[in-house]
Write a protein that holds these residues in place. Structure first.
Motif, PDB file in Angstrom:
ATOM      1  N   ILE A 160       0.842  -1.206   0.000  1.00 20.67           N
ATOM      2  CA  ILE A 160       0.000   0.000   0.000  1.00 20.67           C
ATOM      3  C   ILE A 160       0.878   1.258   0.000  1.00 20.67           C
ATOM      4  N   GLU A 161       1.819   1.287   0.944  1.00 22.57           N
ATOM      5  CA  GLU A 161       2.624   2.498   1.114  1.00 22.57           C
ATOM      6  C   GLU A 161       3.545   2.731  -0.088  1.00 22.57           C
ATOM      7  N   TYR A 162       4.054   1.647  -0.652  1.00 22.22           N
ATOM      8  CA  TYR A 162       4.925   1.763  -1.827  1.00 22.22           C
ATOM      9  C   TYR A 162       4.132   2.325  -3.009  1.00 22.22           C
ATOM     10  N   GLU A 163       2.931   1.831  -3.159  1.00 19.04           N
ATOM     11  CA  GLU A 163       2.065   2.310  -4.257  1.00 19.04           C
ATOM     12  C   GLU A 163       1.770   3.808  -4.084  1.00 19.04           C
ATOM     13  N   MET A 164       1.415   4.208  -2.861  1.00 18.86           N
ATOM     14  CA  MET A 164       1.097   5.626  -2.620  1.00 18.86           C
ATOM     15  C   MET A 164       2.321   6.487  -2.887  1.00 18.86           C
ATOM     16  N   ARG A 165       3.485   6.037  -2.424  1.00 22.12           N
ATOM     17  CA  ARG A 165       4.738   6.759  -2.649  1.00 22.12           C
ATOM     18  C   ARG A 165       5.035   6.883  -4.143  1.00 22.12           C
ATOM     19  N   LYS A 166       4.857   5.778  -4.869  1.00 24.96           N
ATOM     20  CA  LYS A 166       5.193   5.786  -6.298  1.00 24.96           C
ATOM     21  C   LYS A 166       4.346   6.793  -7.063  1.00 24.96           C
ATOM     22  N   TYR A 167       3.110   6.962  -6.634  1.00 22.89           N
ATOM     23  CA  TYR A 167       2.237   7.920  -7.312  1.00 22.89           C
ATOM     24  C   TYR A 167       2.450   9.351  -6.803  1.00 22.89           C
ATOM     25  N   GLY A 168       3.349   9.519  -5.806  1.00 24.77           N
ATOM     26  CA  GLY A 168       3.682  10.887  -5.401  1.00 24.77           C
ATOM     27  C   GLY A 168       3.361  11.251  -3.968  1.00 24.77           C
ATOM     28  N   SER A 169       3.046  10.257  -3.116  1.00 21.40           N
ATOM     29  CA  SER A 169       2.751  10.587  -1.722  1.00 21.40           C
ATOM     30  C   SER A 169       3.994  11.074  -0.996  1.00 21.40           C
ATOM     31  N   TYR A 170       3.797  12.036  -0.105  1.00 18.32           N
ATOM     32  CA  TYR A 170       4.893  12.551   0.722  1.00 18.32           C
ATOM     33  C   TYR A 170       5.062  11.727   1.998  1.00 18.32           C
ATOM     34  N   GLY A 171       4.290  10.691   2.158  1.00 20.06           N
ATOM     35  CA  GLY A 171       4.393   9.866   3.359  1.00 20.06           C
ATOM     36  C   GLY A 171       3.022   9.417   3.802  1.00 20.06           C
ATOM     37  N   VAL A 172       2.956   8.753   4.936  1.00 16.78           N
ATOM     38  CA  VAL A 172       1.665   8.281   5.426  1.00 16.78           C
ATOM     39  C   VAL A 172       1.034   9.329   6.348  1.00 16.78           C
ATOM     40  N   ALA A 173      -0.292   9.407   6.291  1.00 11.87           N
ATOM     41  CA  ALA A 173      -1.024  10.368   7.109  1.00 11.87           C
ATOM     42  C   ALA A 173      -1.104   9.909   8.565  1.00 11.87           C
ATOM     43  N   PHE A 174      -0.924   8.611   8.771  1.00 16.96           N
ATOM     44  CA  PHE A 174      -0.957   7.990  10.106  1.00 16.96           C
ATOM     45  C   PHE A 174      -0.459   6.558   9.908  1.00 16.96           C
ATOM     46  N   ASP A 175      -0.214   5.849  11.010  1.00 16.87           N
ATOM     47  CA  ASP A 175       0.260   4.465  10.894  1.00 16.87           C
ATOM     48  C   ASP A 175      -0.789   3.617  10.186  1.00 16.87           C
ATOM     49  N   THR A 176      -0.387   3.018   9.102  1.00 15.50           N
ATOM     50  CA  THR A 176      -1.271   2.171   8.305  1.00 15.50           C
ATOM     51  C   THR A 176      -1.855   1.042   9.157  1.00 15.50           C
ATOM     52  N   ILE A 177      -3.178   0.859   9.049  1.00 17.18           N
ATOM     53  CA  ILE A 177      -3.835  -0.248   9.741  1.00 17.18           C
ATOM     54  C   ILE A 177      -4.221  -1.328   8.727  1.00 17.18           C
ATOM     55  N   VAL A 178      -3.740  -2.536   8.957  1.00 20.55           N
ATOM     56  CA  VAL A 178      -4.245  -3.713   8.249  1.00 20.55           C
ATOM     57  C   VAL A 178      -4.540  -4.717   9.355  1.00 20.55           C
ATOM     58  N   ALA A 179      -5.775  -4.722   9.818  1.00 21.33           N
ATOM     59  CA  ALA A 179      -6.146  -5.504  11.009  1.00 21.33           C
ATOM     60  C   ALA A 179      -7.011  -6.671  10.563  1.00 21.33           C
ATOM     61  N   SER A 180      -6.464  -7.872  10.702  1.00 27.38           N
ATOM     62  CA  SER A 180      -7.146  -9.038  10.149  1.00 27.38           C
ATOM     63  C   SER A 180      -7.658  -9.968  11.243  1.00 27.38           C
ATOM     64  N   GLY A 181      -8.680 -10.731  10.914  1.00 22.56           N
ATOM     65  CA  GLY A 181      -9.202 -11.748  11.830  1.00 22.56           C
ATOM     66  C   GLY A 181      -9.535 -11.150  13.182  1.00 22.56           C
ATOM     67  N   PRO A 182      -9.012 -11.715  14.268  1.00 27.79           N
ATOM     68  CA  PRO A 182      -9.324 -11.179  15.605  1.00 27.79           C
ATOM     69  C   PRO A 182      -8.937  -9.709  15.754  1.00 27.79           C
ATOM     70  N   HIS A 183      -7.871  -9.269  15.091  1.00 25.99           N
ATOM     71  CA  HIS A 183      -7.438  -7.864  15.200  1.00 25.99           C
ATOM     72  C   HIS A 183      -8.495  -6.902  14.669  1.00 25.99           C
ATOM     73  N   SER A 184      -9.282  -7.360  13.702  1.00 24.04           N
ATOM     74  CA  SER A 184     -10.256  -6.457  13.077  1.00 24.04           C
ATOM     75  C   SER A 184     -11.336  -6.019  14.059  1.00 24.04           C
ATOM     76  N   ALA A 185     -11.484  -6.746  15.157  1.00 27.73           N
ATOM     77  CA  ALA A 185     -12.527  -6.416  16.142  1.00 27.73           C
ATOM     78  C   ALA A 185     -12.161  -5.207  16.999  1.00 27.73           C
ATOM     79  N   TYR A 186     -10.935  -4.689  16.833  1.00 26.37           N
ATOM     80  CA  TYR A 186     -10.515  -3.487  17.553  1.00 26.37           C
ATOM     81  C   TYR A 186     -10.381  -2.346  16.552  1.00 26.37           C
ATOM     82  N   PRO A 187     -11.061  -1.224  16.791  1.00 30.82           N
ATOM     83  CA  PRO A 187     -11.023  -0.126  15.816  1.00 30.82           C
ATOM     84  C   PRO A 187      -9.601   0.293  15.438  1.00 30.82           C
ATOM     85  N   HIS A 188      -8.689   0.332  16.438  1.00 36.19           N
ATOM     86  CA  HIS A 188      -7.288   0.591  16.123  1.00 36.19           C
ATOM     87  C   HIS A 188      -6.528  -0.731  16.228  1.00 36.19           C
ATOM     88  N   GLY A 189      -6.784  -1.590  15.269  1.00 36.37           N
ATOM     89  CA  GLY A 189      -6.317  -2.969  15.332  1.00 36.37           C
ATOM     90  C   GLY A 189      -4.878  -3.166  14.917  1.00 36.37           C
TER      91      GLY A 189
END
Lengths: 355, 355
Positions: free
Chosen positions: B170-199
């Motif tokens: 995700i971050e590489y793709e955003m960077r390649k298209y011209g992103s200056y960085g991430v707006a916040f720590d990327t969340i990819v929360a799967s399975g049990p982690h998805s049950a927490y909003p900040h997973g």
């Protein structure tokens, strides 16, 4: 490791205070292993309480250690709830780590008039400054990931590539090796941008003869690293080579000085005097370094006015620089572990000016 | 655009105060275009002053607009220097945006006793909440980059890949298209982690039937974006499909409500009542959304207790969610521009549960 921290905190403040309010979220992470609570209370005696809004309540229940997790409802205020608890416990003397003035005012108003409330960040910092084995394990990993990113930077830096394209490659490499994200906004500051210590990273294309300051950090399980190298696009001029060597020598001199028991102002002075002797003293416009850990800038501070004493277990940066507007900038930085004897570089290698 | 901001700020506070102290670095960035100053002073009459330590002085001289840049020397304190200036100007009533309690105490002590000092963040927020054309241009670009990252996420999410590997792509793709960085720590929360909003996002491998909450944002020239999609690995179960549809419907209902003049609590109420009717009210554990701009969480706030009124030019998130511990979580989020008529989604598309 985590289990000792609250006990050690209590041992620190208990003679002076009835309880310690923790309002800084990174300090709460340090004490409980959980990021996302509203406020924490560590009483001198009895159980610590972590106040958490609904959004993070279930997460805190699963992850937060060594405390009771209390839910703050949608129509409640965490600091108000904590004030009620403190009044119920009839506590009289409290300290807190840090707080915005606005929150302080609300909290103070919610407490009994007879309760004293004092800002005291030193108890928690005296702990956070000394990294334990688990923390060092994570910081070594973060440093290793950062070095992998720097290797990639050296591989891709070339005439015509954009600063942000270099950043893309660095961050992708760190991520692929297991980084949890960046420790701070990646800096790839080329040509005129390199003359500013925080020279950013934008769409400028690298040109022949450019100095490029690359300042990067990976994060691993909440712990950070920090590393800078300076390269030139093509062959370095005599002046570039000369200043680079001075900065390199200054960085090494400071590194040799860093060890347990030394005043934190000393390695700064060593690096600074070498740079001054070479005639570039006015261009070393920042302190030598700073602590690194859960945050990228933390205690101790290594600069001319620092009152800190380096201790075994501190992790600090060693990063002298020379920045000349109209010519360009140089910085060489490693993250370094303070020990009884000679310090240990957690980041290392790649001290190469020409790519 | 930048040139009007200080004038508008003065127009706001000048009837009540002799000057406005700006201590928040993002507010200084907003007013001057420069990030990295120690403190700023905007007097009711006369030139604004930006106080900058040596490390960022040359950068400020080059980049900071509409103010005089004053260097703070190594052995000086910025707030002390500002207090002296205020005393020299014989000003009596000051307000400030935000400040830590510790800094407030020092600053207050350095001022004459007769000088009043009041916390008032509303003047600056009344400006920052309404994005101008240049800001919207950047936010549209940030949203476009974010959507590109989400498209990449949908392409790579599959059985067996690690959460952090998805984040890397995700971050590489955003960077390649011209992103200056991430707006916040990327969340990819799967399975049990998805049950927490900040997973979070860690080394878990995606498994069959997992819900995966992907919450990402790109940054473009200091402006941020925020977007969430939820996907399932493989075929969605009936219950997964049902809850997804409820969340999607709630997100759309809130979107239809968002427009100039509407109370910010209204779209939250609309989304919430749909989720409650479906029987999942207790699992929608956060507010509907928040403002986005230079920061990822800013004003206005869209939740049940918000007193804000939405205004044309606000950029806000619309992000209802349902989180069931032991089952999994769902969130669908877009960054949305408030207008006189129907709102405009800056992020959009990819509303697909199954990948």
């Amino acid at each position: 490791m985590l289990i000792d921290r609250i006990g050690k905190l209590k041992a620190g403040f208990a003679e002076e205070f009835d309880g310690h309010v923790i309002a800084n979220e990174i300090n709460m992470l340090y004490l409980t292993g959980f990021l996302g609570a509203a406020v924490m209370f560590v009483p001198n005696e009895g159980e610590s309480i972590l106040y958490v809004y609904g959004v993070n309540y279930e997460g805190a229940r699963t992850k937060a250690k060594n405390c009771r997790v209390e839910r703050v409802k949608r129509d409640e205020e965490a600091f108000k709830k904590l004030a009620d608890q403190i009044k119920a416990m009839k506590l009289k003397t409290l300290c807190f780590d840090s707080m915005s003035f606005q929150v302080y005012q609300k909290f103070k108003n919610a407490l009994e008039r007879s309760v004293s409330l004092e800002g005291k960040s030193e108890y928690i910092w005296s702990l956070r400054r000394i990294k334990d084995d688990e923390e060092l394990k994570r910081m070594r990993k973060a440093a290793e990931l950062t070095a992998a990113g720097m290797q990639r930077a050296c591989d891709v830096v070339k005439l015509g590539i954009k600063e942000i394209e270099v950043a893309a490659e660095i961050e992708y490499e760190m991520r692929k090796y297991g980084s949890y994200g960046v420790a701070f906004d990646t800096i790839v500051a080329s040509g005129p941008h390199s003359a500013y210590p925080h020279g950013g990273c934008c769409e400028r294309r690298l040109a022949k003869g450019d100095l490029v300051v690359i300042d990067i950090g990976a994060t691993y399980m909440n712990y950070r690293s920090d590393m800078t190298r300076t390269v030139v696009i093509g062959k370095a001029s005599r002046k570039q080579k000369k200043i680079y060597d001075v900065v390199k020598e200054a960085q090494e001199a400071a590194f040799q000085r860093i060890r347990d028991g030394v005043k934190a102002a000393r390695p700064d002075a060593d690096a600074r005097s070498l740079i001054e002797e070479a005639g570039y003293g006015d261009y070393f416009v920042h302190g030598l370094g700073h602590g690194v850990g859960l945050e990228v800038h933390e205690q101790p501070v290594l600069n001319t006015s620092s009152k800190d004493i380096l201790k075994s277990g501190n992790v600090v940066t060693d990063e002298p620089g020379v920045y000349i507007v109209g010519f360009g900038g140089f910085r060489i930085e490693d993250t370094v572990l303070v020990r009884k004897g000679k310090a240990e570089r957690l980041t290392k290698g790649l001290y190469v000016l020409e790519t």
